[in-house]
Write a protein that holds these residues in place. Structure first.
Motif, mmCIF file in Angstrom:
data_model
loop_
_atom_site.group_PDB
_atom_site.id
_atom_site.type_symbol
_atom_site.label_atom_id
_atom_site.label_comp_id
_atom_site.label_asym_id
_atom_site.label_seq_id
_atom_site.Cartn_x
_atom_site.Cartn_y
_atom_site.Cartn_z
ATOM 1 N N VAL A 89 23.581 60.722 9.725
ATOM 2 C CA VAL A 89 24.805 61.535 9.799
ATOM 3 C C VAL A 89 24.514 62.995 9.488
ATOM 4 C CG1 VAL A 89 26.473 59.676 9.528
ATOM 5 C CG2 VAL A 89 25.469 60.694 7.484
ATOM 6 N N GLN A 90 24.122 63.292 8.238
ATOM 7 C CA GLN A 90 23.742 64.659 7.886
ATOM 8 C C GLN A 90 23.042 64.651 6.535
ATOM 9 O OE1 GLN A 90 27.447 66.864 7.600
ATOM 10 N NE2 GLN A 90 27.652 66.425 5.425
ATOM 11 N N ASN A 91 22.155 65.611 6.344
ATOM 12 C CA ASN A 91 21.485 65.762 5.066
ATOM 13 C C ASN A 91 22.512 66.093 3.988
ATOM 14 O OD1 ASN A 91 18.937 66.275 3.409
ATOM 15 N ND2 ASN A 91 20.005 68.219 3.177
ATOM 16 N N GLY A 92 22.277 65.589 2.788
ATOM 17 C CA GLY A 92 23.163 65.924 1.682
ATOM 18 C C GLY A 92 23.216 64.821 0.655
ATOM 19 N N ASP A 93 23.806 65.147 -0.480
ATOM 20 C CA ASP A 93 24.016 64.161 -1.541
ATOM 21 C C ASP A 93 25.449 64.313 -2.051
ATOM 22 O OD1 ASP A 93 23.842 62.271 -3.497
ATOM 23 O OD2 ASP A 93 22.517 63.430 -4.810
ATOM 24 N N PRO A 94 26.371 63.551 -1.432
ATOM 25 C CA PRO A 94 26.114 62.564 -0.373
ATOM 26 C C PRO A 94 26.154 63.181 1.017
ATOM 27 C CG PRO A 94 28.401 62.434 -1.062
ATOM 28 C CD PRO A 94 27.768 63.505 -1.924
ATOM 29 N N GLY A 95 25.487 62.518 1.959
ATOM 30 C CA GLY A 95 25.589 62.912 3.352
ATOM 31 C C GLY A 95 26.909 62.469 3.956
ATOM 32 N N CYS A 96 27.596 61.545 3.281
ATOM 33 C CA CYS A 96 28.903 61.068 3.722
ATOM 34 C C CYS A 96 29.997 61.971 3.165
ATOM 35 C CB CYS A 96 29.141 59.641 3.233
ATOM 36 S SG CYS A 96 27.892 58.469 3.805
ATOM 37 N N THR A 97 30.957 62.327 3.997
ATOM 38 C CA THR A 97 32.066 63.179 3.587
ATOM 39 C C THR A 97 33.360 62.653 4.203
ATOM 40 O OG1 THR A 97 31.941 64.677 5.495
ATOM 41 C CG2 THR A 97 30.501 65.175 3.606
ATOM 42 N N ALA A 98 34.476 63.228 3.750
ATOM 43 C CA ALA A 98 35.765 62.861 4.347
ATOM 44 C C ALA A 98 35.811 63.234 5.822
ATOM 45 C CB ALA A 98 36.898 63.544 3.590
ATOM 46 N N GLY A 99 35.004 64.231 6.204
ATOM 47 C CA GLY A 99 35.006 64.667 7.587
ATOM 48 C C GLY A 99 34.173 63.824 8.523
ATOM 49 N N THR A 104 24.573 58.759 -9.717
ATOM 50 C CA THR A 104 25.434 59.942 -9.738
ATOM 51 C C THR A 104 26.582 59.840 -8.753
ATOM 52 O OG1 THR A 104 23.487 61.263 -10.298
ATOM 53 C CG2 THR A 104 25.446 62.452 -9.603
ATOM 54 N N ASN A 105 26.264 59.520 -7.486
ATOM 55 C CA ASN A 105 27.279 59.500 -6.435
ATOM 56 C C ASN A 105 27.278 58.167 -5.697
ATOM 57 O OD1 ASN A 105 27.930 62.290 -6.865
ATOM 58 N ND2 ASN A 105 26.133 62.857 -5.659
ATOM 59 N N VAL A 160 32.992 57.484 -5.988
ATOM 60 C CA VAL A 160 32.373 57.931 -7.236
ATOM 61 C C VAL A 160 31.592 59.212 -6.967
ATOM 62 C CG1 VAL A 160 30.651 57.399 -9.017
ATOM 63 C CG2 VAL A 160 32.214 55.613 -8.212
ATOM 64 N N ALA A 161 31.757 60.212 -7.824
ATOM 65 C CA ALA A 161 30.988 61.453 -7.726
ATOM 66 C C ALA A 161 30.738 61.990 -9.127
ATOM 67 C CB ALA A 161 31.729 62.493 -6.891
ATOM 68 N N ASP A 162 29.556 62.539 -9.325
ATOM 69 C CA ASP A 162 29.182 63.095 -10.630
ATOM 70 C C ASP A 162 29.388 62.077 -11.750
ATOM 71 O OD1 ASP A 162 28.472 65.557 -9.507
ATOM 72 O OD2 ASP A 162 30.542 66.259 -9.607
ATOM 73 N N HIS A 163 28.997 60.831 -11.464
ATOM 74 C CA HIS A 163 29.034 59.725 -12.431
ATOM 75 C C HIS A 163 30.444 59.212 -12.710
ATOM 76 C CE1 HIS A 163 24.790 60.398 -13.432
ATOM 77 N NE2 HIS A 163 25.080 61.685 -13.513
ATOM 78 N N ALA A 164 31.468 59.784 -12.079
ATOM 79 C CA ALA A 164 32.841 59.431 -12.429
ATOM 80 C C ALA A 164 33.555 58.738 -11.269
ATOM 81 C CB ALA A 164 33.616 60.680 -12.829
ATOM 82 N N ALA A 177 16.494 53.573 -2.070
ATOM 83 C CA ALA A 177 17.168 52.292 -1.885
ATOM 84 C C ALA A 177 18.676 52.469 -1.798
ATOM 85 C CB ALA A 177 16.825 51.356 -3.045
ATOM 86 N N LYS A 178 19.215 53.404 -2.583
ATOM 87 C CA LYS A 178 20.622 53.797 -2.492
ATOM 88 C C LYS A 178 20.725 55.275 -2.801
ATOM 89 C CE LYS A 178 23.760 54.244 -5.453
ATOM 90 N NZ LYS A 178 24.397 55.503 -4.979
ATOM 91 N N HIS A 179 21.318 56.029 -1.877
ATOM 92 C CA HIS A 179 21.533 57.451 -2.114
ATOM 93 C C HIS A 179 23.033 57.682 -2.290
ATOM 94 C CE1 HIS A 179 20.785 61.858 -1.528
ATOM 95 N NE2 HIS A 179 19.654 61.524 -2.141
ATOM 96 N N GLY A 180 23.484 58.932 -2.097
ATOM 97 C CA GLY A 180 24.840 59.300 -2.460
ATOM 98 C C GLY A 180 25.942 58.637 -1.670
#
Length: 632
Positions: free
Chosen positions: A219-229, A332-333, A339-343, A274-277
């Motif tokens: 999809v796209q680079n990032g942490d997370p690469g997943c977004t609402a968009g 973290t995410n 979940v984001a920033d551990h929350a 194994a699991k990213h954002g």
């Protein structure tokens, strides 16, 4: 911004191990000192308790500057500012103010000079707090024994500032020359920190393949690469919606090809995300969601495009290639679980396909999933805690990590006996002079009792881009060469990103650059002009072949004994004169020193260790010619 350190005579007492009571008339410090070595590495003075009496120093105020340049005023470390309680102040000229203390005189320790030689290093801690200075400021006096200067010789005109928290004064004076302490003196030799077996293996491996491959690859680079968009729709450049597990669809997945490219670079260990954002898993987890339904955002599930356990394939390929394997799991995410920033409950808008768990439910799921990772894939070489973990999880994680005694833990300080620290930048260019194996700061600390090797993680793709981007160029070989020298060549471990492409392979352009990099390493450092494995001792001389040209050296310590060397010089014999070639302070697993110019016609090259906590233990001293292709 001007700074002033002003002091007048006032008695004070030092309370620290290895330091004698000190006052204005009795400024004597007793401390343990290692052996002092001579010009040929011979022992001039053995280790033992030494005393330095600094009370004859003048209380005169000296004006110094730093590199900014800010202005300071400095006097003898034996006194404090009139009307104040500190030996060093910032901005004491403020009306009716003693300013901000840089170091408190009741928290002073003394020890040998880190650079070797005779003298004393005084460390005054507990100064005023400052943004970014955990525990306050520190004022260091390097009092260097020098019998060639007058007793009234002033301190060096430049004051050093380290990370804005530590202020260093260097003062050459015969007053700093030590004498043997009285037989009744109490001092203790420092306990030299040593690595655990996994930490030693990690450092000696030198290069790790930090492999990024997960939903963000599609999809796209990032942490997370997943977004609402992009969760529900296929965004520009993406392979599909990030919320659809079938978007992760490597059609030519080949972990054996990964291993083959790793080996071409000289990789000894590999880590896989194994699991990213996004929260997508590369294994078919048996962990359920709070309502009892399957954790479906993973491979091997009903809506997944692939039904294979990617981690199992990765583990098998690494084992066959004799490369240690490990896993990255982000606490973290987790976009899937909101979940984001551990929350938990990060967004008030829960998208279709997301699961809005509570904090307790998120932590239970995360712990259950890492339990699978740490239980089902054999002995791991490394575990990544990128971004750390919530404070409530630490006791459970500590207990669970007992399953993996051979794994080092990136970000694992406090939960594993095998921690690895971060160098503080993802550029691959840490800067500074050396990376120490001890200490938890970015570059380490030679005085720290904590063994914590430095991970130097960086990308191949431009722009600090970790996950594969189809049109993004890769860094030039010349830049990777600089990265190698600044990381591996300075006692760091290079964790180099391998961004697997959407087919499931190392992309052809990436593979080409990796193989060029590995070939460069071999061409430069596989065949020395002269080499020895000296073992114990700090004086090594190598004969050079007639007509040989050398322009660099490699020095390696046997760090199973600790990182001992504090200063050294390398010289070449030209005719009857030894000529300086390379100098340095720390060595550690590997020091690569490239001279300013190659030398031709020298008959010998020698290493002299001039400062060491104990007898040096060397794995290698080797001289090399310039690289065949001319690259530095």
């Amino acid at each position: 911004m001007g700074m002033v350190l002003g002091m007048v005579v006032a008695p004070w007492v030092v309370a620290a191990i290895g330091v004698h009571a000190v006052g204005a008339a009795d400024c004597a410090f007793t401390f343990w000192s290692p052996s002092v070595l001579g010009d040929r590495g011979d022992v001039v003075r053995g280790s033992g308790c030494r005393t330095v009496d600094l009370s004859p120093l003048s209380s005169q105020v000296y004006t110094l500057k730093d590199s900014f340049p800010d202005t300071y005023a400095v006097t003898s470390p034996c006194t404090v500012v009139s009307g104040c309680t500190s030996s060093g102040l910032q901005n004491p000229a403020l009306p009716k103010s003693c300013g901000l203390p840089l170091g408190q005189p009741n928290s002073t320790t003394a020890g040998p000079l880190q650079s070797g030689g005779d003298g004393v290093r005084l460390v005054l801690t507990g100064g005023a707090n400052h943004p970014g200075c955990t525990g306050g400021r520190t004022l260091v006096y390097n009092m260097v024994c020098d019998t060639t200067v007058s007793p009234t010789n002033p301190p060096n005109g430049t004051i050093g500032v380290v990370s804005g928290c530590t202020y260093v004064v260097t003062w050459r004076t015969p007053t700093a020359c030590s004498r043997a302490a009285a037989p009744s003196a109490q001092c203790q030799a420092p306990v030299v920190p040593k690595p655990t077996a996994p930490q030693l293996r990690y450092q000696q491996g030198e290069i790790v393949a930090l492999t990024h491959f997960n939903m963000a690859s599609f999809v796209q680079n990032g942490d997370p690469g997943c977004t609402a968009g992009n969760w529900l729709v296929k965004a520009a450049g993406a392979a599909g919606p990030s919320g659809d597990p079938a978007t992760f669809n490597p059609t030519e997945l080949d972990t054996d090809q990964w291993a083959d490219v790793y080996k071409a670079v000289g990789v000894k260990g590999a880590v896989l995300t194994a699991k990213h954002g996004c929260g997508h898993l590369l294994w078919p987890t048996n962990v359920s969601l709070p309502d009892g339904s399957p954790y479906s955002y993973a491979v091997g599930k009903e809506k997944s495009a692939i039904q294979v356990d990617v981690l199992r394939l990765f583990t098998n390929s690494m084992t066959a290639a004799n490369i240690t394997h490990g896993f990255y799991y982000s606490f973290t995410n987790n976009f899937f679980l909101n979940v984001a920033d551990h929350a938990a409950h990060h967004s008030p808008t829960v998208l279709p396909g997301q699961v809005n768990v509570t904090q307790a439910e998120f932590e239970a799921i995360a712990l259950a999933q890492v339990n699978e990772l740490w239980s089902n894939y054999g002995s791991l070489g490394e575990i990544w805690f990128d971004g750390g973990y919530g404070g409530n999880l630490a006791p459970t994680i500590t207990k669970m990590l007992l399953k993996q005694p051979n794994a080092v833990g990136f970000g694992g300080l406090g939960v594993t006996p095998n921690p690895v620290g971060w160098v503080g930048t993802e550029s691959g260019m840490p800067g500074g002079d050396e990376l120490w194996s001890t200490g938890t700061g970015d570059h380490g600390d030679p005085t720290s009792p904590t063994w914590c090797p430095k991970c130097c993680d960086t990308t191949l793709q431009l722009g600090d881009t970790w996950f594969f981007e189809p049109l993004l160029p890769v860094r030039p070989l010349s830049e990777l060469i600089k990265v190698y020298h600044q990381t591996v060549g300075r006692n760091g471990v290079l964790e180099l990103d391998f961004a697997i492409d959407r087919t499931g392979k190392v992309a052809p352009t990436h593979e080409t650059r990796y193989r060029e990099f590995g070939a460069w390493i071999d061409s430069c450092y596989a065949t020395p002009v002269a080499s020895a494995a000296p073992g114990a001792g700090g004086d090594v001389t190598l004969p050079l072949p007639s007509g040989a040209t050398v322009d660099r050296v490699v020095i390696r310590e046997d760090q199973s004994h600790g990182q001992l060397i504090r200063s050294f010089v390398v010289e070449v014999l030209k005719g009857t004169a030894w000529v300086p070639f390379v100098t340095g302070t720390g060595v550690g697993n590997k020091f690569i020193g490239v001279a300013s110019a190659g030398v031709t016609g020298a008959t010998s090259i020698r290493l002299r260790v001039t400062g060491s906590l104990a007898e040096p233990q060397l794995l290698q001293f080797a001289a090399f010619a310039a690289c065949p292709n001319g690259d530095v």
